[in-house]
Design a protein around this motif. Structure first.
Motif, PDB file in Angstrom:
ATOM      1  N   PHE A  73      43.462  34.249  48.559  1.00  2.29           N
ATOM      2  CA  PHE A  73      42.599  35.048  47.687  1.00  2.29           C
ATOM      3  C   PHE A  73      42.536  36.606  48.076  1.00  2.29           C
ATOM      4  O   PHE A  73      42.476  37.776  47.473  1.00  2.29           O
ATOM      5  CB  PHE A  73      41.062  34.877  47.665  1.00  2.29           C
ATOM      6  N   LYS A  74      43.362  36.904  49.496  1.00  2.04           N
ATOM      7  CA  LYS A  74      43.343  38.091  49.807  1.00  2.04           C
ATOM      8  C   LYS A  74      44.572  38.943  49.100  1.00  2.04           C
ATOM      9  O   LYS A  74      44.274  40.260  48.996  1.00  2.04           O
ATOM     10  CB  LYS A  74      43.319  38.334  51.201  1.00  2.04           C
ATOM     11  N   LEU A  75      45.799  38.268  49.303  1.00  2.00           N
ATOM     12  CA  LEU A  75      47.010  39.045  48.742  1.00  2.00           C
ATOM     13  C   LEU A  75      46.783  39.550  47.348  1.00  2.00           C
ATOM     14  O   LEU A  75      46.419  38.645  46.440  1.00  2.00           O
ATOM     15  CB  LEU A  75      47.957  38.284  49.232  1.00  2.00           C
ATOM     16  N   LYS A 121      42.977  36.347  38.438  1.00  2.00           N
ATOM     17  CA  LYS A 121      42.659  34.806  38.191  1.00  2.00           C
ATOM     18  C   LYS A 121      42.329  34.140  39.479  1.00  2.00           C
ATOM     19  O   LYS A 121      41.349  33.184  39.252  1.00  2.00           O
ATOM     20  CB  LYS A 121      43.727  34.427  37.308  1.00  2.00           C
ATOM     21  N   ARG A 122      42.937  34.409  40.448  1.00  2.00           N
ATOM     22  CA  ARG A 122      42.581  33.622  41.690  1.00  2.00           C
ATOM     23  C   ARG A 122      41.189  33.961  42.009  1.00  2.00           C
ATOM     24  O   ARG A 122      40.534  32.911  42.679  1.00  2.00           O
ATOM     25  CB  ARG A 122      43.495  34.139  42.730  1.00  2.00           C
ATOM     26  N   GLN A 123      40.666  35.157  42.000  1.00  2.00           N
ATOM     27  CA  GLN A 123      39.339  35.551  42.260  1.00  2.00           C
ATOM     28  C   GLN A 123      38.248  34.664  41.586  1.00  2.00           C
ATOM     29  O   GLN A 123      37.317  34.483  42.129  1.00  2.00           O
ATOM     30  CB  GLN A 123      38.934  36.900  42.286  1.00  2.00           C
ATOM     31  N   MET A 124      38.595  34.275  40.538  1.00  2.00           N
ATOM     32  CA  MET A 124      37.736  33.418  39.549  1.00  2.00           C
ATOM     33  C   MET A 124      37.648  32.007  40.367  1.00  2.00           C
ATOM     34  O   MET A 124      36.360  31.342  40.143  1.00  2.00           O
ATOM     35  CB  MET A 124      38.170  33.105  38.329  1.00  2.00           C
ATOM     36  N   LEU A 125      38.432  31.870  41.132  1.00  2.55           N
ATOM     37  CA  LEU A 125      38.277  30.110  41.708  1.00  2.55           C
ATOM     38  C   LEU A 125      37.691  30.335  43.131  1.00  2.55           C
ATOM     39  O   LEU A 125      37.242  29.454  43.835  1.00  2.55           O
ATOM     40  CB  LEU A 125      39.629  29.664  41.817  1.00  2.55           C
ATOM     41  N   LYS A 126      37.382  31.568  43.868  1.00  5.27           N
ATOM     42  CA  LYS A 126      37.005  31.807  45.094  1.00  5.27           C
ATOM     43  C   LYS A 126      35.614  31.290  45.411  1.00  5.27           C
ATOM     44  O   LYS A 126      35.739  30.465  46.636  1.00  5.27           O
ATOM     45  CB  LYS A 126      36.828  33.212  45.480  1.00  5.27           C
ATOM     46  N   GLY A 127      34.741  31.217  44.509  1.00  5.77           N
ATOM     47  CA  GLY A 127      33.413  30.625  44.929  1.00  5.77           C
ATOM     48  C   GLY A 127      33.289  29.067  45.234  1.00  5.77           C
ATOM     49  O   GLY A 127      33.002  28.474  46.122  1.00  5.77           O
ATOM     50  N   GLN A 128      33.965  28.355  44.166  1.00  6.69           N
ATOM     51  CA  GLN A 128      33.978  26.831  44.280  1.00  6.69           C
ATOM     52  C   GLN A 128      35.065  26.576  45.301  1.00  6.69           C
ATOM     53  O   GLN A 128      34.716  25.500  45.904  1.00  6.69           O
ATOM     54  CB  GLN A 128      34.702  26.376  42.845  1.00  6.69           C
ATOM     55  N   CYS A 129      36.235  27.190  45.739  1.00 11.18           N
ATOM     56  CA  CYS A 129      37.214  26.873  46.831  1.00 11.18           C
ATOM     57  C   CYS A 129      36.267  27.219  48.155  1.00 11.18           C
ATOM     58  O   CYS A 129      36.550  26.336  48.955  1.00 11.18           O
ATOM     59  CB  CYS A 129      38.320  27.860  46.728  1.00 11.18           C
ATOM     60  N   ASP A 130      35.593  28.299  48.323  1.00  8.34           N
ATOM     61  CA  ASP A 130      34.669  28.534  49.317  1.00  8.34           C
ATOM     62  C   ASP A 130      33.739  27.203  49.598  1.00  8.34           C
ATOM     63  O   ASP A 130      33.555  26.707  50.816  1.00  8.34           O
ATOM     64  CB  ASP A 130      33.991  29.741  49.494  1.00  8.34           C
ATOM     65  N   ASP A 131      33.034  26.857  48.469  1.00 10.90           N
ATOM     66  CA  ASP A 131      32.106  25.624  48.721  1.00 10.90           C
ATOM     67  C   ASP A 131      32.933  24.448  49.218  1.00 10.90           C
ATOM     68  O   ASP A 131      32.095  23.696  49.869  1.00 10.90           O
ATOM     69  CB  ASP A 131      31.448  25.508  47.339  1.00 10.90           C
ATOM     70  N   ASN A 186      48.715  28.821  34.493  1.00 10.51           N
ATOM     71  CA  ASN A 186      47.776  27.642  34.071  1.00 10.51           C
ATOM     72  C   ASN A 186      47.767  26.560  34.730  1.00 10.51           C
ATOM     73  O   ASN A 186      47.086  25.943  35.051  1.00 10.51           O
ATOM     74  CB  ASN A 186      47.790  27.658  32.596  1.00 10.51           C
ATOM     75  N   LEU A 187      49.195  26.082  34.759  1.00  9.21           N
ATOM     76  CA  LEU A 187      49.683  25.017  35.422  1.00  9.21           C
ATOM     77  C   LEU A 187      49.390  25.136  37.157  1.00  9.21           C
ATOM     78  O   LEU A 187      48.847  23.907  37.786  1.00  9.21           O
ATOM     79  CB  LEU A 187      51.136  24.728  35.378  1.00  9.21           C
ATOM     80  N   ALA A 188      49.501  26.155  37.704  1.00  7.53           N
ATOM     81  CA  ALA A 188      49.272  26.346  39.186  1.00  7.53           C
ATOM     82  C   ALA A 188      47.830  25.987  39.192  1.00  7.53           C
ATOM     83  O   ALA A 188      47.142  25.348  40.244  1.00  7.53           O
ATOM     84  CB  ALA A 188      49.618  27.649  39.610  1.00  7.53           C
ATOM     85  N   ILE A 189      46.906  26.782  38.376  1.00  9.20           N
ATOM     86  CA  ILE A 189      45.575  26.611  38.583  1.00  9.20           C
ATOM     87  C   ILE A 189      44.873  25.354  38.225  1.00  9.20           C
ATOM     88  O   ILE A 189      44.057  24.766  39.149  1.00  9.20           O
ATOM     89  CB  ILE A 189      44.530  27.529  37.742  1.00  9.20           C
ATOM     90  N   SER A 190      45.471  24.540  37.281  1.00  4.69           N
ATOM     91  CA  SER A 190      45.233  23.102  37.037  1.00  4.69           C
ATOM     92  C   SER A 190      45.470  22.058  38.084  1.00  4.69           C
ATOM     93  O   SER A 190      44.943  21.272  38.657  1.00  4.69           O
ATOM     94  CB  SER A 190      45.863  22.665  35.865  1.00  4.69           C
TER      95      SER A 190
END
Length: 430
Positions: A238-240, A326-336, A390-394
Motif C-alpha cells: 500500500f505504501k509504494l 485502487k490499492r488504498q481501497m483495500l487497505k482497511g479490510q487487509c489490515d483487519d 481487476n483480475l489482480a484485485i479479484s
C-alpha cells in the motif's frame, strides 16, 4: 625508523596473539552454540548408546557370563547397535518388531529344518529350498502392503532373515533348535537392555516433539503473515506508488516464504514422529491411544494454508497490480485480515501447546465470520471488463477468502483434538 620497526614488530606479535585468541573465541562460540541447541539430545543419546554398549559387552568380557552365553553374546551386542534409536518410541518399535520377527522366523525356520532332517537324502535340501522360496515370497508380499510397511516393515525383514539363517543352518547343524534358542535368549537380553537404558535414562519422546512441532507451526505461519521485524506483508503493497518499484521492493519476503516452506516440507517428519509416538508407553500428559492421527490431519491443513500464503505473496509481488489509488481501497479490510489472522493463528497454536480447549465458538468463529463478510460484500469486485488490474484485485480477495475458510476448518479440527484428547478448559480472563 627504529620506532617504526618496533611498532611493526609489536603489531606482528599482537596479530599472532589476536589470531590465537580469535581461534579460541571461535571454538568457544561454536561449542556454546552446540550446547545451547536442541542438539543436547544428540549428546545425551550418544552417551546412552555408549553406556548400553559397555553394559552389553560385559556378557562377552566377564568369564562367568560368557560361560553361560558363549559366542551368542555377539548377538546381544548386535541387537543393541541395531535397535538403539534417538526416540524411545522408535527403539521400542524396533525392539518389538525384532522380537516378534525373530520368534516367528526362528520358529518357522526350526520347523522347516526339522521337517527336512526327518526326510533326509535328496529331499532334505529340496524341502529347505521350497520353504525358503515360499516363506520369502509370502512375507515379502505382505511386507509391501502400505499399512503393514508403515509400522511393521522392520519386523518382516527380521523374520525373513531369521527364517533363512535357521533353515539353512539346519542343513549342516545337528542341534538347530538349541542354537536358535540360545540366539533368541541373547537377542532378548540386548532388547531388555536397550529398553531399560532408553526409557529410564533421560528418555527422548517423539510425542513431545510432534506436539510442540505442531504448535510451533501456527506461530510460524502467523510470523510469515506478520513479516520481518513486525512489518506486515501488505505495508509495502500500500505504501509504494510505482508499479515497478512495487515489484522490486515487495519481493523482500524470503524469510516468511522460508517459514511457509518449512511447514510444507514437514509431512515426512510428522508421519515418522507420529509412528514412533504410537509405540510409546504412557508418559507425562500423553496417555495410551492418544489421537496422534489428529495431529497429522492438522498438519495437512497447516500445509494447505502455508501454500496459500505463498500464493498470496506471489500475488502481492505481481507487476500487474492496480494503481495506488485502487490499492488504498483495500487497505482497511487487509489490515483487519492481518490483525485477526495473526491473533487467531497464535491463539490456536497456544491452545495446542498448553493443551487447553480451543474456544472456537466463543472467540474464533465470530472473527472469521466477520472477515468473511468483509472480504465478500455484495457487489464487491464485480468487473464488467476483465483487465489485469481487476483480475489482480479479484485474485487477492480470493486468496484472502481461501485463507479464512481454511483457518475455519483448521480451528474445527483443533477443537476436535481438544475433545478427544481431553484438553483442560481454557481459563477466560474476566
Amino acid at each position: 625508523m627504529s620506532s617504526t620497526t618496533a611498532s611493526n614488530g609489536s603489531k606482528k606479535k599482537g596479530d599472532g596473539n589476536d589470531s590465537s585468541f580469535s581461534w579460541f573465541e571461535g571454538f568457544a562460540s561454536v561449542f556454546k552454540e552446540i550446547c545451547n541447541r536442541s542438539d543436547k539430545r544428540r549428546i545425551i543419546h550418544s552417551i546412552k548408546v555408549g553406556v548400553a554398549l559397555v553394559l552389553v559387552s560385559l556378557l562377552y568380557l566377564v568369564n562367568s557370563m560368557f560361560k553361560q552365553i558363549g559366542e551368542n553374546a555377539m548377538w546381544a551386542i548386535m541387537t543393541v547397535v541395531v535397535m538403539f534409536e534417538l526416540y524411545a518410541g522408535a527403539t521400542l518399535s524396533k525392539g518389538i518388531n525384532r522380537g516378534i520377527g525373530t520368534l516367528i522366523g526362528g520358529g518357522m525356520g526350526c520347523l522347516a529344518a526339522v521337517l527336512a532332517a526327518e526326510n533326509g537324502g535328496i529331499a532334505k535340501p529340496t524341502i529347505v529350498v521350497i520353504s525358503l522360496f515360499a516363506y520369502g515370497t509370502v512375507a515379502t508380499y505382505y511386507r509391501l502392503v502400505p499399512n503393514i510397511k508403515k509400522r511393521y516393515d522392520y519386523g518382516f525383514m527380521i523374520s525373513i532373515l531369521t527364517f533363512n539363517l535357521v533353515a539353512v543352518s539346519g542343513v549342516r547343524a545337528e542341534k538347530v533348535v538349541e542354537v536358535a534358542r540360545d540366539r533368541l535368549a541373547a537377542i532378548g537380553m540386548g532388547f531388555i537392555l536397550c529398553i531399560f537404558v532408553n526409557l529410564f535414562i533421560f528418555p527422548i519422546w517423539a510425542s513431545n516433539d510432534l506436539h510442540f512441532s505442531t504448535s510451533s507451526k501456527f506461530n510460524k505461519l502467523a510470523n510469515s503473515i506478520q513479516g520481518k521485524n513486525k512489518i506486515r506483508c501488505f505495508d509495502e503493497y500500500f505504501k509504494l506508488g510505482s508499479d515497478k518499484e512495487n515489484h522490486d521492493k515487495v519481493g523482500d519476503g524470503s524469510a516468511s516464504i522460508v517459514a511457509c516452506k518449512i511447514v510444507i516440507n514437514s509431512k515426512s517428519n510428522d508421519e515418522a514422529l507420529a509412528n514412533h509416538a504410537k509405540w510409546e508407553p504412557w508418559h507425562g500428559k500423553f496417555g495410551l491411544y492418544y489421537p496422534w492421527d489428529k495431529y497429522l490431519e492438522i498438519g495437512e491443513h497447516l500445509r494447505e494454508i502455508a501454500a496459500t500464503i505463498i500464493s498470496l505473496k506471489g500475488c502481492l509481488q505481481s507487476p500487474k497490480q492496480p494503481p495506488q489509488m485502487k490499492r488504498q481501497m483495500l487497505k482497511g479490510q487487509c489490515d483487519d485480515f492481518l490483525l485477526s489472522m495473526i491473533w487467531i493463528l497464535n491463539e490456536i497454536g497456544d491452545s495446542i501447546g498448553k493443551m487447553e480447549k480451543c474456544q472456537t465458538k466463543l472467540t474464533i468463529n465470530p472473527k472469521l465470520q466477520l472477515l468473511t463478510l468483509q472480504l465478500s460484500p455484495p457487489g464487491s469486485f464485480s468487473c464488467k471488463v476483465e483487465t489485469d488490474e481487476n483480475l489482480a484485485i479479484s485474485s487477492l480477495n480470493f486468496l484472502l477468502s481461501e485463507i479464512v475458510e481454511k483457518v475455519q476448518i483448521l480451528a474445527a479440527k483443533v477443537e476436535e483434538l481438544g475433545e478427544i484428547a481431553n484438553f483442560r478448559p481454557t481459563k477466560l480472563d474476566v
